[in-house]
Design an enzyme around this catalytic site. Structure first.
Site, PDB file in Angstrom:
ATOM      1  N   HIS A  51      34.063  15.991  33.627  1.00  0.00           N
ATOM      2  CA  HIS A  51      33.427  17.153  33.110  1.00  0.00           C
ATOM      3  C   HIS A  51      34.143  18.557  33.025  1.00  0.00           C
ATOM      4  O   HIS A  51      33.729  19.455  32.501  1.00  0.00           O
ATOM      5  CB  HIS A  51      31.854  17.229  33.513  1.00  0.00           C
ATOM      6  CG  HIS A  51      31.126  15.920  33.063  1.00  0.00           C
ATOM      7  ND1 HIS A  51      30.821  15.618  31.680  1.00  0.00           N
ATOM      8  CD2 HIS A  51      30.858  14.935  34.006  1.00  0.00           C
ATOM      9  CE1 HIS A  51      30.385  14.208  31.859  1.00  0.00           C
ATOM     10  NE2 HIS A  51      30.293  14.044  33.097  1.00  0.00           N
ATOM     11  N   HIS A 149      34.778  16.252  29.083  1.00  0.00           N
ATOM     12  CA  HIS A 149      33.431  15.719  28.288  1.00  0.00           C
ATOM     13  C   HIS A 149      32.498  17.140  28.592  1.00  0.00           C
ATOM     14  O   HIS A 149      31.700  17.084  29.564  1.00  0.00           O
ATOM     15  CB  HIS A 149      32.903  14.655  29.086  1.00  0.00           C
ATOM     16  CG  HIS A 149      33.625  13.468  28.966  1.00  0.00           C
ATOM     17  ND1 HIS A 149      33.356  12.542  27.791  1.00  0.00           N
ATOM     18  CD2 HIS A 149      34.789  12.778  29.497  1.00  0.00           C
ATOM     19  CE1 HIS A 149      34.148  11.566  27.858  1.00  0.00           C
ATOM     20  NE2 HIS A 149      34.963  11.868  28.677  1.00  0.00           N
ATOM     21  N   ASP A 154      30.547  17.764  22.847  1.00  0.00           N
ATOM     22  CA  ASP A 154      30.405  16.220  22.557  1.00  0.00           C
ATOM     23  C   ASP A 154      29.142  15.896  21.576  1.00  0.00           C
ATOM     24  O   ASP A 154      29.134  15.151  20.784  1.00  0.00           O
ATOM     25  CB  ASP A 154      30.251  15.401  23.908  1.00  0.00           C
ATOM     26  CG  ASP A 154      31.356  15.301  24.621  1.00  0.00           C
ATOM     27  OD1 ASP A 154      32.691  15.864  24.311  1.00  0.00           O
ATOM     28  OD2 ASP A 154      31.546  14.632  25.846  1.00  0.00           O
TER      29      ASP A 154
END
Length: 189
Positions: A51, A149, A154
């Site tokens: 992330h 991510h 997303d």
């Protein structure tokens, strides 16, 4: 959503959502919701790599208890679209139970409210890999800003996937035609 660990259950460190509104025969993106979330504990190394969110960025972020109400109001009674929805659902189930908003083992949002773009993609295409990157590439969706991510990006890409899959399934379009029709269209996640 971005979790503290690699597999559920666990705490959430980022939430991103994009509202999709049906306007006649088209989808339009509406409001967005985005926040970092202080997990009140360590973040696994693998989660940081996936992330790109380090614990130092989260120390002043609100805790899930503080974002619960605004997030719940944003979701309201709408359906929830997610890519690999089982993960998102399990993380929310954990956080809701941790707050005492649901009992342990109960669903934060009933399973009937969820639509999984990963499963929808698998029904339309015979591919073993169904990651969001693979799906975006197959549908010619621009993911050039996706280094990590990120929850809001997303969610936005997942909304675009839904629009593309709907155009292809309902109208029989191929990827190229659906891509041309979807430019300027928007969706919810």
């Amino acid at each position: 959503m971005a979790p503290v660990g690699f597999r559920p259950p666990g705490s959430i460190i980022e939430i991103g959502a994009v509202e999709l509104l049906r306007q006649d025969d088209r989808w339009e993106k509406g409001r967005t919701y985005h926040t970092m979330v202080n997990p009140e504990g360590p973040v696994e190394r693998r989660a940081i790599q996936i992330h790109g969110i380090h614990e130092t960025r989260l120390k002043d972020a609100p805790r899930f208890a503080e974002v619960f109400e605004p997030f719940s109001r944003f979701i309201g009674s709408a359906g929830i679209i997610a890519h690999a929805y089982e993960n998102e659902r399990l993380y929310l189930d954990y956080e809701f139970a941790r707050l005492g908003r649901t009992n342990w083992g109960d669903e934060a949002y009933p399973i009937g409210r969820w639509l999984c773009t990963q499963r929808a993609f698998a029904r339309q295409f015979n591919q073993t890999s169904k990651s969001l990157d693979v799906v975006c590439d197959k549908l010619w969706l621009d993911r050039s800003e996706r280094d990590f991510h990120g929850a809001l990006l997303d969610a936005d890409l997942t909304a675009d996937v839904l629009v593309m899959l709907e155009l292809m399934a309902l109208h029989g379009y191929d990827v190229e035609t659906a891509r041309g029709l979807s430019l300027g269209l928007t969706a919810l996640c």
